[in-house]
Every structure is written in C-alpha cells, then in structure tokens.
Design a protein around this motif. Structure first.
Motif, PDB file in Angstrom:
ATOM      1  N   UNK A  59      -8.287  11.144   4.302  1.00 11.12           N
ATOM      2  CA  UNK A  59      -7.165  10.815   3.417  1.00 11.12           C
ATOM      3  C   UNK A  59      -7.336   9.383   2.939  1.00 11.12           C
ATOM      4  N   UNK A  60      -7.092   9.150   1.657  1.00 10.33           N
ATOM      5  CA  UNK A  60      -7.194   7.807   1.080  1.00 10.33           C
ATOM      6  C   UNK A  60      -5.986   7.511   0.204  1.00 10.33           C
ATOM      7  N   UNK A  61      -5.352   6.367   0.453  1.00 10.05           N
ATOM      8  CA  UNK A  61      -4.312   5.862  -0.433  1.00 10.05           C
ATOM      9  C   UNK A  61      -4.521   4.353  -0.596  1.00 10.05           C
ATOM     10  N   UNK A  62      -4.983   3.896  -1.758  1.00 10.08           N
ATOM     11  CA  UNK A  62      -5.275   2.470  -1.957  1.00 10.08           C
ATOM     12  C   UNK A  62      -4.020   1.677  -2.314  1.00 10.08           C
ATOM     13  N   UNK A  63      -3.073   1.629  -1.380  1.00 10.61           N
ATOM     14  CA  UNK A  63      -1.788   1.007  -1.693  1.00 10.61           C
ATOM     15  C   UNK A  63      -1.040   0.608  -0.426  1.00 10.61           C
ATOM     16  N   UNK A  64      -0.470  -0.598  -0.454  1.00  6.96           N
ATOM     17  CA  UNK A  64       0.482  -1.068   0.569  1.00  6.96           C
ATOM     18  C   UNK A  64       1.768  -1.470  -0.140  1.00  6.96           C
ATOM     19  N   UNK A  65       2.903  -1.117   0.448  1.00  7.50           N
ATOM     20  CA  UNK A  65       4.186  -1.654  -0.015  1.00  7.50           C
ATOM     21  C   UNK A  65       4.713  -2.583   1.070  1.00  7.50           C
ATOM     22  N   UNK A  66       4.593  -3.884   0.828  1.00 11.10           N
ATOM     23  CA  UNK A  66       5.038  -4.889   1.800  1.00 11.10           C
ATOM     24  C   UNK A  66       6.383  -5.495   1.413  1.00 11.10           C
ATOM     25  N   UNK A  67       7.130  -4.805   0.553  1.00 13.31           N
ATOM     26  CA  UNK A  67       8.458  -5.322   0.202  1.00 13.31           C
ATOM     27  C   UNK A  67       9.429  -5.177   1.371  1.00 13.31           C
ATOM     28  N   UNK A  68       9.077  -4.324   2.362  1.00 11.50           N
ATOM     29  CA  UNK A  68       9.846  -4.231   3.604  1.00 11.50           C
ATOM     30  C   UNK A  68       8.985  -3.564   4.660  1.00 11.50           C
ATOM     31  N   UNK A  69       9.314  -3.800   5.942  1.00 12.14           N
ATOM     32  CA  UNK A  69       8.570  -3.171   7.034  1.00 12.14           C
ATOM     33  C   UNK A  69       8.656  -1.654   6.960  1.00 12.14           C
ATOM     34  N   UNK A  70       9.844  -1.144   6.670  1.00 11.28           N
ATOM     35  CA  UNK A  70      10.055   0.303   6.619  1.00 11.28           C
ATOM     36  C   UNK A  70       9.191   0.950   5.537  1.00 11.28           C
ATOM     37  N   UNK A  71       9.047   0.279   4.410  1.00 11.50           N
ATOM     38  CA  UNK A  71       8.264   0.854   3.324  1.00 11.50           C
ATOM     39  C   UNK A  71       6.776   0.884   3.664  1.00 11.50           C
ATOM     40  N   UNK A  72       6.288  -0.144   4.346  1.00  6.79           N
ATOM     41  CA  UNK A  72       4.889  -0.101   4.755  1.00  6.79           C
ATOM     42  C   UNK A  72       4.667   1.029   5.760  1.00  6.79           C
ATOM     43  N   UNK A  73       5.584   1.169   6.708  1.00  8.52           N
ATOM     44  CA  UNK A  73       5.472   2.249   7.697  1.00  8.52           C
ATOM     45  C   UNK A  73       5.459   3.601   7.009  1.00  8.52           C
TER      46      UNK A  73
END
Length: 405
Positions: A372-386
């Motif tokens: 599985x590959x997803x070239x993306x991080x959402x660091x606008x909040x801890x919950x979103x990264x999780x």
C-alpha cells in the motif's frame, strides 16, 4: 520543519497484470478492488477535509495480480513501477542483512555488541569513548532487532532530549539540510546526554537509532570479512538487492546527504500543515541509514517480501521463520526481528517518512502479498495523521477481502 513524533509510523486507474486470466470472475475482483480503494480514498478526504494526492494498492495472490490506484485533484499518477521512499520498511531489509550474516557464520544474534566479530579481534561497535552510551555493554544484536535494547530514539522522540522542542535529527536537518549523519554521530549524542529507555530486555520501545547502530555493525562485519572498507549500502547492494544478489531488485539505500534525488519515475511526497503544504521528494536520507533510507517501487517490494518469506531469497526458510518469531518483552507487541505481524494482513513492515506512507506484507497461509502506498501526511493535527497511517491497514485488509481472503 516541525515534525510529528512517530512510534513505528479522483481518477481511478485499474490494471490487471500477468497471472490474471480474462474470465468474468477475475474481472469482478478488479472492479470490486477499484471500488474499495476509491471509497477508502473518498472517506479519507472527507474525514481530513482536504485533498489526498493518491492511494494505491498492489496485490499478488493465487487468484492473480491486481493493482488499483486513485488520484486526487492535487496528485499525480502512480503505477506499480513508480519509485517512492519506503521509510521504515527498510528495517526489514536490515534484519534480512543481519540474518544473512548469521547464516554465513559472520555474526551471532545473541552476541553483545561490544564483543568481537567472530574470527577477528575487532568489536561489532567502535571501542571508543564516544560510543559508550548507556547499557552498551549489556545489549545484544537480537535485542536491537526487536526494539527491546533500550536505545533512545533520536529521530522520533523528544521526551528525554530535544532542541527547541524538536528531535535531534530534525533540529540538525533544519539548521544544516546537508548535514552528513552517521551512527557515530548518534552514539555520541546518546552518550553525552545519557539517553536510554532502560536496561535491555526490560522494555519495548521502537527505536530508529537502534537500527542505525545495526547498520554500523553490518558495515564493520562486512569490512572485516572481505578485508576492505565497506558501508551498509555496499553490503545491501552486493548481497541483498544488487545484480549479484539471489533476487536482484531495483532498490536503493542512499547514504550520502547529497544523494537526494529519487530515480525516475517517482512520486513526490506531500505534507499538509495547518497553514501551508510542503513537497518532500528531495531528502537527506543519511539521517535514516539502516532504519528508513530505502527507496523502491511497489513491484520490487512485492518481489522482495514474497521471495523472502517463501524461503526463495537470501534467507533460509528457518531464518525467515526466526524473523517472524517474537521473544522476550517484544512478545506483547507483535514485532519480531525487524518484522511486524499485522492482524488480518500478514507479516512485514510499514513506513512513514516525510510525506510518504507505505506498507508491505505477506501472508504465508493464503500466499497473498499486499503493498500500500499513500504519498501524503496530514500534520494539521495528531488525529489526522493517525487517520492517514491507519488507512494503510484499512486498504490492505479491504484489498484481501475483495479477493476472498
């Protein structure tokens, strides 16, 4: 660049590859897989309230080989042969290297890292003052592989030591993007700051720094055995993935701070912060030697993990089984020797490096591998990264489900 601490980590383009016959049943598998991936991608965008560049999955099974990808409005097309940074999946390769050396009689897993390399008067780790970090004399190679050596993680953890709230590695990367990291550099910080999670075999704590120390051990053992100065990358190329390896693979482990460019074609990573976005394809990988500096494609990772656990690569079947086996305090964490057990998916690893998330796994019972590959991080909040990280497992499980596994 402020980083999140890690503990471990729309256009639909369907393809059916060789191994799939053209009957109606297998066409239905492909259509269902496409629908599942598209749905997961859509749900993630809704949950994050943002665009997600892409989500891709590659499955090899007795029922055929399948690839499905969804491209967001801010993404670029991904294929099974698109290069990306596969981050902590590197740890499984490092474990393979250690176990290959064990098979060859070059090292012993339960040796202390202060002992001499078999047949030499040279220790596994440098016998100098800057390498005298806490509990060094008690730590074994096996304990580092299992993350129960107590070695503090200088690339993920700010709890015991930080610089302006950032990890040591992040601080150095920001102040000097071309800084050449090394295992000796990390060992000195551990020693100078007296950093440790505790005595070995008393606590499980994921440690990138421990695996960088393993990379130094690999380099030193290889150098002694062939009587020539070699690096971790040299051994990986010569024995694990290069043209002379048992299963040659187009996989690289860059070690130089200046070696930032991925091979073509590649996908760029993306990080979303609260107030801006950052492209992350160019990277100083020297901060992650042995623990996160690998780069390859979905096809090469599939070939590697399947051949490895089927006993068809450099490891004997018994060694591959040893990799999957948990001992000591690590038994409650599903982590063997550089290998995770993902419930409902299989054995392998995942990876999270700036802007890239990935997973590789193989299930010996069903003979199914999933990348599985997803070239993306959402660091606008801890919950979103999780939520981003959990999407790897969700996608892998759904991919197997669509094929009836």
């Amino acid at each position: 660049m402020k980083k999140l601490k890690l503990l471990s980590l729309s256009l639909c383009l369907p393809f059916i590859f060789a191994g799939c016959s053209d009957n109606e049943s297998e066409k239905d598998y492909q259509l269902e897989l496409d629908g599942a991936v598209k749905n997961i991608h859509s749900n993630l965008q809704t949950a994050l309230n943002t665009n997600v560049p892409s989500l891709s999955v590659y499955v090899v099974s007795p029922k055929g080989t399948y690839f499905s990808t969804v491209k967001g409005t801010n993404g670029t097309a991904v294929t099974p042969t698109t290069y990306f940074r596969f981050a902590s999946n590197t740890k499984n390769f490092t474990s393979t290297a250690i176990l290959k050396m064990m098979q060859d009689g070059w090292l012993n897993l339960d040796d202390k890292i202060t002992q001499n390399i078999p047949g030499t008067t040279v220790p596994y780790t440098p016998d100098v003052a800057d390498w005298n970090f806490p509990h060094k004399n008690e730590i074994t190679i096996r304990q580092i592989l299992q993350h129960n050596a107590g070695i503090y993680d200088l690339t993920n953890d700010t709890s015991q030591y930080n610089i302006g709230g950032e990890t040591y590695a992040d601080h150095m990367m920001e102040t000097n993007p071309d800084f050449q990291f090394s295992a000796s550099d990390y060992a000195k910080v551990l020693k100078d700051q007296n950093l440790t999670y505790g005595s070995p075999n008393t606590v499980y704590h994921y440690s990138n720094t421990g695996y960088t120390i393993l990379s130094e051990i690999i380099a030193r053992v290889y150098s002694q055995k062939i009587n020539s100065t070699k690096t971790y990358g040299d051994y990986m190329y010569d024995k694990i993935v290069g043209p002379s390896a048992k299963v040659p693979l187009a996989i690289k482990f860059p070690e130089l701070a200046s070696d930032k460019q991925l091979p073509s074609p590649y996908v760029k990573g993306l990080i979303k912060y609260t107030d801006h976005e950052e492209i992350t394809d160019l990277k100083n990988a020297s901060a992650h030697i042995g623990e996160g500096n690998g780069l390859g494609t979905m096809v090469t990772l599939t070939t590697y993990i399947r051949s490895l656990f089927k006993g068809e690569n450099v490891l004997y079947a018994s060694s591959a089984e040893m990799m999957r086996t948990k001992t000591g305090v690590a038994t409650t964490n599903g982590y063997g020797l550089g290998c995770s057990n993902f419930t409902g998916i299989g054995y392998g690893h995942n990876g999270a490096t700036e802007g890239y998330l990935s997973m590789m796994a193989y299930d010996p019972k069903s003979d199914v591998s999933v990348i599985v590959l997803m070239p993306f991080w959402d660091l606008s909040s801890n919950d979103k990264f999780t939520r981003c990280l959990n999407t790897l497992n969700t996608t892998a499980i759904e991919a197997k489900r669509t094929l009836g596994y």
